[in-house]
Write a protein that holds these residues in place. Structure first.
Motif, PDB file in Angstrom:
ATOM      1  N   LEU A   1      -7.637 -10.174  -1.059  1.00  0.00           N
ATOM      2  CA  LEU A   1      -8.112  -8.819  -1.364  1.00  0.00           C
ATOM      3  C   LEU A   1      -8.361  -8.650  -2.851  1.00  0.00           C
ATOM      4  CD1 LEU A   1      -5.443  -6.881   0.748  1.00  0.00           C
ATOM      5  CD2 LEU A   1      -7.854  -7.182   1.366  1.00  0.00           C
TER       6      LEU A   1
ATOM      7  N   TRP B   1      -7.117  -3.799  -6.251  1.00  0.00           N
ATOM      8  CA  TRP B   1      -6.854  -2.386  -5.923  1.00  0.00           C
ATOM      9  C   TRP B   1      -6.433  -2.214  -4.456  1.00  0.00           C
ATOM     10  CZ3 TRP B   1     -11.667  -4.022  -7.784  1.00  0.00           C
ATOM     11  CH2 TRP B   1     -12.681  -4.150  -6.840  1.00  0.00           C
ATOM     12  N   GLU B   2      -6.787  -3.177  -3.606  1.00  0.00           N
ATOM     13  CA  GLU B   2      -6.294  -3.171  -2.230  1.00  0.00           C
ATOM     14  C   GLU B   2      -4.986  -3.960  -2.123  1.00  0.00           C
ATOM     15  OE1 GLU B   2      -7.415  -1.404   0.136  1.00  0.00           O
ATOM     16  OE2 GLU B   2      -9.288  -0.729  -0.778  1.00  0.00           O
TER      17      GLU B   2
ATOM     18  N   LYS C   1      -1.592  -2.145  -2.800  1.00  0.00           N
ATOM     19  CA  LYS C   1      -1.081  -1.308  -1.714  1.00  0.00           C
ATOM     20  C   LYS C   1      -0.261  -2.156  -0.745  1.00  0.00           C
ATOM     21  CE  LYS C   1      -5.169   1.694  -1.858  1.00  0.00           C
ATOM     22  NZ  LYS C   1      -6.349   2.143  -1.084  1.00  0.00           N
ATOM     23  N   LYS C   2      -0.768  -3.338  -0.469  1.00  0.00           N
ATOM     24  CA  LYS C   2      -0.081  -4.236   0.451  1.00  0.00           C
ATOM     25  C   LYS C   2       1.240  -4.717  -0.139  1.00  0.00           C
ATOM     26  CE  LYS C   2      -0.832  -8.634   2.850  1.00  0.00           C
ATOM     27  NZ  LYS C   2      -1.788  -9.742   3.058  1.00  0.00           N
TER      28      LYS C   2
ATOM     29  N   ASN D   1       1.870   0.981   1.559  1.00  0.00           N
ATOM     30  CA  ASN D   1       0.877   2.043   1.360  1.00  0.00           C
ATOM     31  C   ASN D   1       1.462   3.291   0.726  1.00  0.00           C
ATOM     32  OD1 ASN D   1      -1.415   0.723   2.345  1.00  0.00           O
ATOM     33  ND2 ASN D   1      -0.808   1.120   4.469  1.00  0.00           N
TER      34      ASN D   1
END
Length: 430
Positions: A142, A145-146, A149-150, A154
C-alpha cells in the motif's frame, strides 16, 4: 544579492546567466541597474566636489576674518550657504538613487554556475547518479497513507492526518507511538552522523525577523510561502538554513575559524500556497515537518569541493537507510532564487512507484554573503565575501514515507532499517 561592480564589469555574462534562469526581461533589468549605478556614482562625485568646496570656503572664511576682511568673509559665507543647500539636494538624490538601485538588485536571482544545464522545468534536470535496488513489494502493498491505517488500526493510525486537521489544519499531522519514536530516531541518527562529519550542532530559534529573511534570500522573494506573525513581524522558519546562516550576519569571520560547519534540527513551516492534487497526499507535502540541516561557510576557492563533500554526506545517509535514490543536477529554470548550483536527492517510493525529493544541497557562492555582509580577511588583510552552502540531511516526511512503503513485508508488517534500531528500540512495526 549580486554586486553592482560585477554586473557593471560583466554585463553580457550577467544577462546570459539571468536568461539561463529564465528571468524575465534580463537585458532591460541589467541596463536599469547599470544606469542607476552610474547616476548614483555621479551624484556621489558631485556631492564630494561640493563638500570639498564648502570645506575650502570654511578655511577661506577663517583666513579672511583673521586678516580683518569682514566684507569678503561675509561674501564667502553666502557662497557657503549656497553650497550647503546644494549638498543637501545631492545627498537626497544620492540616497534616492541608492535605494532605487537596491530595490532593483534584490529582484535579481543568483547567477547559475557554468555546470548548470539549460532547461525550464523539472523534466530538464539531469540525473548524475542512481543508486540502490528498487524493492519488489508483495501484492498487498500500500501507499503510506493507507499503510499507516493498517499498522495502527483504522481507529488509531500511527500518523493521524484527521486529528492534525482537527487541532490545526490540513498538512499538520500527529505522529503516534512507533511513528513518533521513528521520527525521533531519524533526527538523532542524522544529528549523530553530522557530528561525526565535523559539524557543530546548533539549536536556533524557529522564528526569524525580516532582516534574517532578507539575509538568506527568503525575503522579498517568498513572503507568500512563509507563515508571518504581523503583530511582532516575525516569520516561522521554512528551514534551519535561515537562522543558522544568519548567525554570521554582519560578521567578519576569523580565517582561523574557517571553515564553518553547523548542523541543526528544527521543525519547518511552509504555507505551500497553491499545492494540491494526488502528488501531495499523505506525507508528500506538509505545512509542518521536521528536518536536519547542514550549513557551511567557506572561502570561495573551497566552496565547490565543500558542495561535493555535503552531497557525499547526504548520499551516505541514504545508503545507510538502505533506500534507493537518485541525484539530479537542477537546470536553470528549476533552481532556487538564491542558488548557483543545486543537487536534488530523490528517494524511490515503492508504494507510490515514484521518486520523492528528500534533499537539496546548494552552493549560493557570494549571493547570501553579500546580503549578510559575511566576510573574512585574507592573508593580505583584504576583506573578502565568503561563500555559503546548505543541504537537507535529511527532511523527514518523505524519508519516512519511503521507509514505510519500501519495507513492507508479506505479513503486513514494516521492517525498520538496521541503522535506526538502536535509536528507536524496535526492528518492526506491526
Amino acid at each position: 544579492m549580486l554586486q553592482t561592480t560585477f554586473i557593471r564589469d560583466n554585463k553580457e555574462l550577467t544577462i546570459a546567466g539571468l536568461i539561463k534562469k529564465h528571468f524575465k526581461d534580463a537585458e532591460q533589468a541589467v541596463d536599469r541597474i547599470i544606469d542607476l549605478d552610474q547616476k548614483r556614482r555621479e551624484a556621489q562625485q558631485q556631492l564630494d566636489d561640493v563638500l570639498t568646496q564648502a570645506n575650502l570656503k570654511a578655511k577661506e572664511i577663517g583666513a579672511l576674518l583673521k586678516a580683518g576682511k569682514k566684507e569678503e568673509a561675509d561674501a564667502s559665507k553666502a557662497e557657503t550657504a549656497v553650497l550647503k543647500e546644494r549638498s543637501k539636494e545631492l545627498e537626497e538624490l544620492h540616497k534616492h538613487m541608492e535605494a532605487t538601485l537596491q530595490d532593483e538588485l534584490v529582484k535579481l536571482p543568483n547567477l547559475p554556475h557554468v555546470s548548470v544545464p539549460e532547461g525550464r522545468t523539472a523534466e530538464d534536470n539531469v540525473t548524475v547518479l542512481e543508486s540502490g535496488v528498487k524493492p519488489v513489494l508483495p501484492e498487498n502493498a500500500l501507499p503510506h497513507w493507507e499503510l499507516i491505517k493498517k499498522l495502527g488500526g483504522n481507529n488509531a493510525p500511527i500518523i493521524d492526518f484527521e486529528l492534525g486537521n482537527k487541532i490545526a489544519a490540513a498538512g499538520f499531522p500527529v505522529y503516534k507511538g512507533k511513528a513518533a519514536r521513528l521520527q525521533r530516531a531519524m533526527i538523532s541518527f542524522f544529528l549523530d552522523e553530522a557530528g561525526k562529519a565535523g559539524y557543530t550542532e546548533i539549536q536556533p530559534p524557529i522564528v526569524v525577523n525580516a532582516d534574517s529573511g532578507f539575509g538568506t534570500g527568503q525575503l522579498p522573494d517568498k513572503e507568500g510561502q512563509m507563515y508571518h506573525d504581523a503583530a511582532d513581524d516575525l516569520y516561522l522558519i521554512p528551514t534551519a538554513e535561515v537562522p543558522v546562516t544568519n548567525l554570521y550576519r554582519d560578521v567578519i569571520v576569523s580565517e582561523a575559524h574557517l571553515p564553518v560547519k553547523n548542523v541543526a534540527y528544527t521543525p519547518c513551516f511552509r504555507r505551500e500556497a497553491g499545492s494540491w492534487g494526488a502528488h501531495v497526499r499523505g506525507l508528500n507535502r506538509l505545512h509542518q515537518f521536521d528536518k536536519v540541516e547542514i550549513v557551511q561557510v567557506r572561502k570561495a576557492e573551497e566552496s565547490y569541493e565543500a558542495l561535493q563533500e555535503m552531497s557525499n554526506h547526504v548520499q551516505g545517509l541514504l545508503e545507510k537507510l538502505e533506500l534507493p535514490f537518485r541525484i539530479l543536477r537542477l537546470c536553470g529554470g528549476d533552481m532556487g532564487f538564491t542558488s548557483a548550483l543545486t543537487f536534488d536527492f530523490e528517494v524511490w517510493s515503492a508504494g507510490q512507484e515514484r521518486w520523492l525529493e528528500c534533499s537539496s544541497v546548494s552552493n549560493f557562492e557570494t549571493y547570501q554573503a553579500n546580503r549578510l555582509k559575511l566576510r573574512y580577511k585574507n592573508a593580505d588583510k583584504k576583506t573578502q565575501l565568503l561563500h555559503t552552502l546548505n543541504g537537507s540531511a535529511l527532511a523527514l516526511p518523505r524519508i519516512l514515507a519511503a521507509l514505510l512503503e519500501n519495507n513492507q513485508q508479506m505479513d503486513g508488517t514494516v521492517k525498520v532499517p538496521a541503522v535506526l534500531v538502536p535509536y528507536c528500540g524496535f526492528d518492526v512495526i506491526e
